[in-house]
Motif scaffolding. Structure first.
Motif, PDB file in Angstrom:
ATOM      1  N   PHE A 133      57.747  46.108  42.402  1.00  0.00           N
ATOM      2  CA  PHE A 133      57.494  44.667  42.540  1.00  0.00           C
ATOM      3  C   PHE A 133      58.061  44.153  43.854  1.00  0.00           C
ATOM      4  O   PHE A 133      57.379  43.466  44.617  1.00  0.00           O
ATOM      5  N   TRP A 191      58.686  35.961  45.517  1.00  0.00           N
ATOM      6  CA  TRP A 191      57.968  36.441  44.330  1.00  0.00           C
ATOM      7  C   TRP A 191      58.818  36.329  43.078  1.00  0.00           C
ATOM      8  O   TRP A 191      58.304  36.070  41.999  1.00  0.00           O
ATOM      9  N   HIS A 220      49.882  43.377  33.163  1.00  0.00           N
ATOM     10  CA  HIS A 220      51.058  42.703  32.595  1.00  0.00           C
ATOM     11  C   HIS A 220      51.037  42.853  31.076  1.00  0.00           C
ATOM     12  O   HIS A 220      50.104  42.420  30.425  1.00  0.00           O
ATOM     13  N   GLN A 258      55.963  42.945  47.578  1.00  0.00           N
ATOM     14  CA  GLN A 258      56.126  41.693  48.299  1.00  0.00           C
ATOM     15  C   GLN A 258      56.141  41.942  49.808  1.00  0.00           C
ATOM     16  O   GLN A 258      55.598  41.159  50.582  1.00  0.00           O
ATOM     17  N   MET A 261      52.757  34.167  38.729  1.00  0.00           N
ATOM     18  CA  MET A 261      52.795  35.546  39.230  1.00  0.00           C
ATOM     19  C   MET A 261      51.865  36.452  38.428  1.00  0.00           C
ATOM     20  O   MET A 261      51.050  37.165  38.987  1.00  0.00           O
ATOM     21  N   TYR A 262      52.001  36.432  37.117  1.00  0.00           N
ATOM     22  CA  TYR A 262      51.258  37.375  36.287  1.00  0.00           C
ATOM     23  C   TYR A 262      50.133  36.701  35.508  1.00  0.00           C
ATOM     24  O   TYR A 262      49.047  37.232  35.407  1.00  0.00           O
ATOM     25  N   MET A 263      50.425  35.550  34.930  1.00  0.00           N
ATOM     26  CA  MET A 263      49.446  34.924  34.055  1.00  0.00           C
ATOM     27  C   MET A 263      48.428  34.161  34.893  1.00  0.00           C
ATOM     28  O   MET A 263      48.710  33.788  36.021  1.00  0.00           O
ATOM     29  N   PRO A 264      47.215  33.925  34.351  1.00  0.00           N
ATOM     30  CA  PRO A 264      46.218  33.163  35.101  1.00  0.00           C
ATOM     31  C   PRO A 264      46.646  31.713  35.299  1.00  0.00           C
ATOM     32  O   PRO A 264      47.492  31.200  34.570  1.00  0.00           O
ATOM     33  N   PHE A 324      39.594  30.069  33.228  1.00  0.00           N
ATOM     34  CA  PHE A 324      40.725  30.185  34.151  1.00  0.00           C
ATOM     35  C   PHE A 324      40.324  30.843  35.449  1.00  0.00           C
ATOM     36  O   PHE A 324      40.964  30.685  36.466  1.00  0.00           O
ATOM     37  N   MET A 381      57.212  32.552  33.946  1.00  0.00           N
ATOM     38  CA  MET A 381      57.712  32.953  32.638  1.00  0.00           C
ATOM     39  C   MET A 381      58.476  31.833  31.926  1.00  0.00           C
ATOM     40  O   MET A 381      58.567  31.825  30.718  1.00  0.00           O
ATOM     41  N   HIS A 403      41.861  30.275  39.150  1.00  0.00           N
ATOM     42  CA  HIS A 403      42.765  31.324  39.621  1.00  0.00           C
ATOM     43  C   HIS A 403      42.367  31.769  41.024  1.00  0.00           C
ATOM     44  O   HIS A 403      43.185  31.852  41.936  1.00  0.00           O
ATOM     45  N   ILE A 443      48.640  40.295  41.519  1.00  0.00           N
ATOM     46  CA  ILE A 443      49.038  41.322  40.570  1.00  0.00           C
ATOM     47  C   ILE A 443      49.103  40.705  39.177  1.00  0.00           C
ATOM     48  O   ILE A 443      48.956  39.500  39.015  1.00  0.00           O
ATOM     49  N   GLY A 444      49.305  41.521  38.210  1.00  0.00           N
ATOM     50  CA  GLY A 444      49.388  41.036  36.840  1.00  0.00           C
ATOM     51  C   GLY A 444      48.268  41.565  35.970  1.00  0.00           C
ATOM     52  O   GLY A 444      48.155  41.186  34.820  1.00  0.00           O
ATOM     53  N   ARG A 490      52.742  29.581  42.802  1.00  0.00           N
ATOM     54  CA  ARG A 490      51.662  29.919  41.874  1.00  0.00           C
ATOM     55  C   ARG A 490      52.251  30.801  40.789  1.00  0.00           C
ATOM     56  O   ARG A 490      53.356  31.301  40.910  1.00  0.00           O
ATOM     57  N   GLU A 546      57.766  34.424  39.688  1.00  0.00           N
ATOM     58  CA  GLU A 546      57.756  35.052  38.377  1.00  0.00           C
ATOM     59  C   GLU A 546      58.559  34.206  37.389  1.00  0.00           C
ATOM     60  O   GLU A 546      58.156  34.018  36.236  1.00  0.00           O
TER      61      GLU A 546
END
Lengths: 440, 230
Positions: free
Chosen positions: A406, B146, A91, A410, B168-171, A16, B154, A20, A87-88, B166, B150
């Motif tokens: 969050f 944003w 998570h 931004q 937000m958190y996950m690849p 990934f 999700m 990414h 960010i993340g 794109r 997100e």
């Protein structure tokens, strides 16, 4: 066996990662299509380092990013042309976790969101659940909650001040601030039994009452703190270096901050009068006398003044609470065993109390089926809100956390564009993000 | 203790100018102990009904909070109306909800605030599984950017017209959307390679091996023991 770096190809394994990064960099380029036009001819493409743009990755493991924030910036000389935040890295999916927990079980998880002011998070969560289920909180508990929330605000702002100044090069203020944070931690330790992850608030009230010694500790802390903050202001308010580093840096107008959805001191530093404590008062904020500091310049210096004044106002609120709490007698938790935990005396010495304790741990409070609500408080970083939706069982159907860090981050992307590279740490500091909260 | 001999402060704090809505609007139900006056906005709901008619599908009131569910097709129009004519300039939050029903499985809600008049309203739209798109509100409020990303991350709801959709958190090439109800709490083994636990170890494919019946990787070398089984 010479190297500890394993021989396998990371690119193959972390499949990934290239994609990414590619998406991130594409984003970095997209707004600046004109750059390619500028460098059309081969002469333009000559590798003169002063002429070329440079892409620089700052973070996620960089001390100035206050956690694990990754900024990919495109530089033109020393000017940041474009900034994309990634960010993340922290998570943990606590919105998902919340769906598998009862309402009371999830409360300790909120400590781990904004770990600089865990008490506010607990209170925000409990208030949201209480609103969803219509649970009343005794008056004494509300006063104690308010006092401790304001202490948490001072603690969070002290960290911002110390770390922000350390980013700007002044190390001693960091130590002074942490001395006072240590005092606040001691107070939390005595009142709640934990220093960092306090988990003191309960649905329908509090876990334990405060005693006269606690109030005396807080009063002693306030005397010391007000004395110190006056000294810090003498040092900083007219400090040439501090003002030069902050004045005119990261300027946002009132329209811009509202448009970017920023909250908290970042919003009020630009002259927008929005504070949940006044906008929709919760706890006992209607009954205490305090000001909401506002400044109109919208630069980092304005946000510095707003936060300093906020700490002083918090001290004022705590003084009024100290005055009031001894006169507000009564229970600290709702007396209905279907809505709040019974007291430990009841649990240990009566059968019904024990049954209720079991039931409350197992199922807990069950709000009506198919309802939803949103409750926000003014956390140190800004509006911290929980949107809850219930399906009638003891577990929430959906928890949505509106985290102030969050929304503030931004705005950071926007603030960074056009700033100087050297101001980056000041800008991150002035936004005051906590990644545990931003990454959920 | 402030020093009484010191000069007046150099930097004057401005007064907080805010007019609270006081008393509450008629008809407000403040029986919920935590109900707020700001969230009861019948006049905005009326204005929406008058202007958009059938596009307002449902209006609910719980804990003195107004929620207006609107037609997805006219969402941008309604949002623009709320912003420009009703003064809801401040975008607070947006998020998705998985209702786990056959029809209209997903919902997206938007929390909006009118700072000057002290009003708060929530918009909702329903999204069907066959058509997982919602018009993006980034053109109306920039702050939606944003939050919509997100929500896409999700729930997999695509926001049409979003400038930068794109995750937000996950690849980027994570194949699942974690907040959907069918996504297991322990994650899907193999979906996300995690760093090795030892310097020379393999990548971890399963974040919770013990829960899936495998031996969890050790981050340290176990000392040899005479009781170790073969």
């Amino acid at each position: 066996m010479s190297s500890i770096v394993s021989p396998f190809d990371f690119k193959e394994q972390f499949r990934f990662w290239p994609r990414h990064n590619e998406a991130l960099y594409r984003r970095l380029e997209s707004k600046h299509a004109w750059l390619e036009e500028r460098h059309r001819t081969p002469e333009d493409l000559a590798p003169d380092p002063l002429e070329n743009e440079m892409v620089l990755n700052i973070g996620p493991q960089h001390p100035a990013t206050h956690g694990v924030l990754r900024c990919a910036v495109k530089l033109d000389g020393e000017t940041i042309e474009k900034c994309v935040l990634d960010i993340g890295y922290l998570h943990r999916g606590i919105e998902k976790l919340a769906e598998a927990k009862t309402y009371q079980e999830f409360m300790p998880y909120t400590d781990r969101m904004d770990y600089l002011s865990p008490y506010s998070n607990n209170v925000a969560w409990c208030l949201a659940v209480e609103k969803l289920a219509g649970i009343e909180v005794p008056e004494r508990a509300q006063w104690i909650r308010m006092m401790m929330c304001e202490l948490a605000r001072i603690s969070a702002h002290l960290l911002w001040l110390g770390v922000g100044l350390m980013d700007a090069g002044a190390v001693s203020v960091f130590l002074w601030c942490f001395e006072h944070r240590e005092d606040i931690y001691n107070i939390f330790d005595h009142v709640t039994g934990a220093r960092l992850t306090v988990s003191h608030s309960r649905i329908g009230g509090l876990a334990s009452d405060v005693t006269d010694e606690h109030l005396a500790m807080i009063a002693a802390f306030l005397d010391k703190f007000e004395n110190s903050i006056a000294g810090w202001e003498k040092l900083l308010n007219r400090n040439r270096i501090w003002i030069d580093r902050n004045e005119g840096i990261g300027v946002l107008t009132a329209e811009e901050v509202v448009e970017l959805g920023m909250t908290g001191p970042n919003l009020r530093g630009s002259g927008v009068a929005y504070d949940i404590r006044r906008f929709e008062p919760y706890l006992k904020y209607e009954e205490v006398d305090f000001n909401i500091p506002i400044r109109t310049e919208g630069d980092s210096l304005a946000r510095y003044f707003v936060r300093m004044d906020e700490m002083k106002e918090s001290a004022r609120i705590i003084r009024q609470c100290l005055d009031r709490i001894p006169r507000v007698y009564g229970p600290i938790r709702n007396d209905d065993a279907k809505k709040a935990y019974p007291s430990k005396n009841e649990v240990y010495y009566s059968m019904e109390g024990m049954i209720h304790d079991f039931l409350y741990t197992d199922t807990g409070v069950c709000p009506p089926k198919g309802v939803w609500c949103y409750h926000a408080i003014e956390a140190p970083k800004g509006e911290l809100g929980f949107y809850l939706e219930s399906d009638g069982t003891g577990n929430p159907w959906r928890v949505r956390i509106n985290a102030p860090s969050f929304t503030n981050l931004q705005g950071l992307e926007y603030m960074m564009e056009g700033a100087m590279m050297g101001d980056m740490v000041i800008l991150i500091g002035t936004i005051d993000p906590v990644m545990g909260e931003a990454d959920k | 203790m402030p020093d009484s001999t010191s000069r007046p402060p150099q930097h004057e704090t401005l007064k907080f100018h805010f007019t609270p809505v006081d008393p509450p609007r008629p008809g407000a139900d403040l029986s919920n102990p935590h109900a707020k006056k700001t969230t009861y906005v019948p006049e905005v709901v009326e204005a929406l009904r008058e202007r958009f008619g059938d596009a307002v599908e449902e209006v609910t009131l719980y804990a003195n909070e107004h929620t207006v569910r609107v037609d997805k097709a006219r969402l941008v129009e309604i949002a623009r109306f709320l912003r420009e004519e009703q003064g809801f300039t401040y975008f607070v939050d947006c998020g998705g909800i998985d209702r786990f029903t056959d029809e209209d499985r997903y919902e997206v809600f938007y929390n909006l605030v009118n700072i000057d008049a002290g009003k708060r309203i929530r918009l909702k739209v329903r999204v069907d599984e066959d058509d997982m798109t919602v018009p993006s509100l980034t053109g109306v409020w920039r702050a939606a950017n944003w939050n919509e990303r997100e929500c896409y991350d999700m729930f997999g709801i695509r926001f049409e017209g979003h400038p930068d959709l794109r995750r937000m958190y996950m690849p980027e090439d994570f194949e699942y959307h974690p907040l959907r109800k069918e996504f297991p709490l322990l994650g899907i083994p193999g979906s996300l390679p995690l760093p090795p636990q030892t310097p020379e170890g393999e990548l971890t494919r399963d974040p919770f091996p013990a829960a899936h019946g495998a031996k969890p990787p050790k981050s340290y070398e176990e000392p040899p023991s005479e009781f170790t089984e073969e």
